[in-house]
Design a protein around this motif. Structure first.
Motif, PDB file in Angstrom:
ATOM      1  N   LEU A 114      45.475  42.841  43.527  1.00  0.00           N
ATOM      2  CA  LEU A 114      45.004  42.064  42.297  1.00  0.00           C
ATOM      3  C   LEU A 114      43.403  42.674  42.109  1.00  0.00           C
ATOM      4  CD1 LEU A 114      43.736  38.550  43.116  1.00  0.00           C
ATOM      5  CD2 LEU A 114      44.264  40.435  45.036  1.00  0.00           C
ATOM      6  N   ASN A 115      42.975  42.355  40.892  1.00  0.00           N
ATOM      7  CA  ASN A 115      41.711  42.255  40.605  1.00  0.00           C
ATOM      8  C   ASN A 115      41.042  40.945  40.428  1.00  0.00           C
ATOM      9  OD1 ASN A 115      39.427  44.616  39.647  1.00  0.00           O
ATOM     10  ND2 ASN A 115      39.228  42.739  38.099  1.00  0.00           N
ATOM     11  N   ILE A 116      39.634  40.634  40.951  1.00  0.00           N
ATOM     12  CA  ILE A 116      39.267  39.368  40.912  1.00  0.00           C
ATOM     13  C   ILE A 116      37.929  39.597  40.216  1.00  0.00           C
ATOM     14  CG2 ILE A 116      38.201  37.209  41.924  1.00  0.00           C
ATOM     15  CD1 ILE A 116      40.316  38.237  44.382  1.00  0.00           C
ATOM     16  N   TYR A 136      34.315  37.625  38.899  1.00  0.00           N
ATOM     17  CA  TYR A 136      33.776  36.420  39.221  1.00  0.00           C
ATOM     18  C   TYR A 136      32.282  36.602  38.510  1.00  0.00           C
ATOM     19  CZ  TYR A 136      30.927  32.849  41.171  1.00  0.00           C
ATOM     20  OH  TYR A 136      30.431  31.436  41.597  1.00  0.00           O
ATOM     21  N   THR A 195      42.627  33.102  47.149  1.00  0.00           N
ATOM     22  CA  THR A 195      41.465  33.208  47.908  1.00  0.00           C
ATOM     23  C   THR A 195      41.614  33.641  49.368  1.00  0.00           C
ATOM     24  OG1 THR A 195      41.253  31.183  48.376  1.00  0.00           O
ATOM     25  CG2 THR A 195      40.286  31.742  46.359  1.00  0.00           C
ATOM     26  N   ASN A 206      43.027  31.642  36.418  1.00  0.00           N
ATOM     27  CA  ASN A 206      41.507  31.742  36.204  1.00  0.00           C
ATOM     28  C   ASN A 206      40.759  30.304  36.218  1.00  0.00           C
ATOM     29  OD1 ASN A 206      41.794  29.935  33.291  1.00  0.00           O
ATOM     30  ND2 ASN A 206      43.332  31.554  33.089  1.00  0.00           N
ATOM     31  N   LEU A 260      44.724  30.029  41.715  1.00  0.00           N
ATOM     32  CA  LEU A 260      44.122  31.401  42.342  1.00  0.00           C
ATOM     33  C   LEU A 260      44.592  31.573  43.908  1.00  0.00           C
ATOM     34  CD1 LEU A 260      42.055  30.300  39.975  1.00  0.00           C
ATOM     35  CD2 LEU A 260      40.287  31.137  41.431  1.00  0.00           C
ATOM     36  N   ASN A 317      38.613  35.174  37.323  1.00  0.00           N
ATOM     37  CA  ASN A 317      39.725  35.475  36.762  1.00  0.00           C
ATOM     38  C   ASN A 317      40.461  36.474  37.425  1.00  0.00           C
ATOM     39  OD1 ASN A 317      41.004  38.150  34.908  1.00  0.00           O
ATOM     40  ND2 ASN A 317      41.411  36.024  34.029  1.00  0.00           N
ATOM     41  N   GLU A 318      41.632  36.126  37.879  1.00  0.00           N
ATOM     42  CA  GLU A 318      42.550  37.348  38.666  1.00  0.00           C
ATOM     43  C   GLU A 318      43.532  37.843  37.872  1.00  0.00           C
ATOM     44  OE1 GLU A 318      41.808  34.843  43.113  1.00  0.00           O
ATOM     45  OE2 GLU A 318      43.698  34.801  42.121  1.00  0.00           O
TER      46      GLU A 318
END
Length: 456
Positions: free
Chosen positions: A263-265, A267, A349, A308, A347, A289-290
């Motif tokens: 994934l891309n996160i 912030y 984490t 998000n 999300l 946003n992920e």
């Protein structure tokens, strides 16, 4: 351990070669011993479906190591981490705590299987040249979506390379890549690879099946970033960030985490400070946003990630005639929902990063899907060196929260009393009280902590 010793040997050889032309002997003579001694007591009483339960533990330990003096900008550091149970009652532990009426040992202060553990947690080279710093090896990092989460005895730690540059005025540029991480002791409070754990800062710990049960994380064992997150190895996590403070009273930061084949996160956070009369006021906003990358997450969980969160916060620093450092704050956050995505749009984490403005000391429900949350709090110095923090967090959890599968409300009330002792330099004593309601539907608990930290 063999891998740790090999890395240590390679790093030591590199240091020797780099310093030999200058003054290796003085680098070690001028090295500084550093660390932290920590004692931690925790006691939690449960009220679950009209039955009572409790768990408690007492541990001592901390981190202990040294760092050489810099020669031509290059330093070497090593740090051991340890936690050790005191009067630990292992015989009273049950397989499914806290759902029983017997006292038992809290796993969040210890290593795997509630055992004492010692390991090399930091082992690094640190190089500085003008406005650039480079750190390579095992290290502590604190970033929004990957961090230490130092909430119990030992923190999360990371293995990789991090570069920080300040050539641009009022701007900090950060770039790095991390291939391994080791969970700290707090991970053991969760079920490995559980829905709630994935949204509270912890992943699968090498497992691929959901809900492995408590104490399945291998504390202090450095595993691949992807394997820790979802039980499937990847090429690690690359991060790039910019922090800009070039406009008066405004701080802007943007972080992007690219977890390869996962994934891309993104912030984003902005903080603006102004004065309203004599009140220093800080207005803050955040966005997370992920988005999905590759097929690993879908292959493991059957759905791609997509989530998000929006958050806002206001803090007032108010001059008071009786007490000092009086702060009053309020925060709000909202997550989206999407039944076609993992966790219905909540999300994940998995690397200890929990930067949400609305977060209780224990309760981290603001990251689950379809949830609005708010928090109010205050802090002030009762006397010089003695600070009291009071907070109340409320969570309106929507029906799309996978861990509960129904709408419910939850709350947490907590207080923190922190004393920085003036008689003993670097000693900090902390007492905490935490009172949760409906943490998961039908579960309430009261928790108290006593913590002593001595830094040297």
């Amino acid at each position: 351990m063999k891998k740790t010793l090999l890395v240590a040997a390679l790093l030591s050889a590199t240091v020797s070669q780099s310093m030999a032309a200058n003054d290796l002997e003085s680098a070690f003579k001028e090295s500084k011993v550093m660390g932290q001694f920590r004692a931690f007591y925790i006691d939690r009483d449960y009220d679950v479906a009209n039955s009572k339960g409790d768990r408690s533990a007492f541990a001592i330990g901390g981190k202990f190591g040294f760092e050489t003096a810099a020669v031509n900008g290059l330093k070497f550091g090593i740090m051991a981490y340890t936690t050790n149970g005191i009067n630990a009652n292992r015989e009273s532990w049950r397989n499914n705590p806290p759902y029983n009426g017997n006292p038992h040992m809290d796993p969040s202060l210890f290593g795997k299987d509630r055992k004492s553990v010692t390991y090399i947690g930091q082992l690094y080279l640190d190089y500085k040249y003008q406005n650039t710093a480079v750190k390579i090896g095992r290290q502590e990092i604190n970033t929004p979506m990957a961090g230490m989460d130092d909430a119990r005895m030992l923190p999360n730690l990371f293995e990789g390379a991090l570069i920080t540059n300040k050539d641009i005025p009022k701007t900090t540029i950060i770039a790095g890549h991390f291939w391994n991480m080791a969970y700290g002791t707090f991970a053991n409070a969760y079920s490995a690879c559980s829905y709630l754990g994935l949204q509270s800062g912890y992943g699968c710990g090498g497992y691929t099946a959901l809900n492995q049960g408590l104490a399945k994380y291998d504390t202090g064992n450095f595993l691949n970033m992807g394997k820790q997150a979802i039980g499937k190895a990847n090429a690690g996590v690359s991060v790039i960030a910019a922090i800009y403070e070039g406009l008066p009273n405004l701080k802007l930061q943007a972080w992007d985490y690219y977890a390869w084949d996962m994934l891309n996160i993104l912030y984003l956070q902005g903080d603006y400070t102004l004065k309203l009369s004599d009140v220093k006021t800080t207005l803050s906003a955040q966005y997370i946003n992920e988005t999905n990358v590759g097929n690993n997450i879908k292959n493991v969980f059957g759905k791609e990630v997509g989530a998000n969160l929006f958050g806002a916060k206001v803090n007032f620093n108010i001059p008071m005639p009786v007490v000092e450092n009086f702060n009053l704050y309020a925060a709000y956050s909202q997550t989206g929902k999407d039944e076609g995505k993992l966790l219905n749009g909540g999300l994940i984490t998995p690397w200890g990063g929990t930067p949400g403005f609305v977060q209780g000391t224990v309760t981290r429900l603001s990251y689950v899907a379809d949830t609005s949350a708010w928090k109010v709090g205050t802090s002030f110095d009762i006397i010089k060196g003695l600070n009291l923090h009071l907070a109340y967090s409320y969570f309106n959890v929507g029906s799309k929260a996978v861990y509960s599968n129904r709408t419910h409300d939850a709350s947490e009330t907590n207080w923190d009393l922190t004393w920085k002792c003036r008689l003993i330099k670097n000693l900090e004593l902390k007492a905490r009280g935490i009172y949760t309601w409906n943490f998961v539907p039908g579960q309430n608990f009261t928790e108290y902590r006593l913590i002593a930290n001595y830094n040297f």
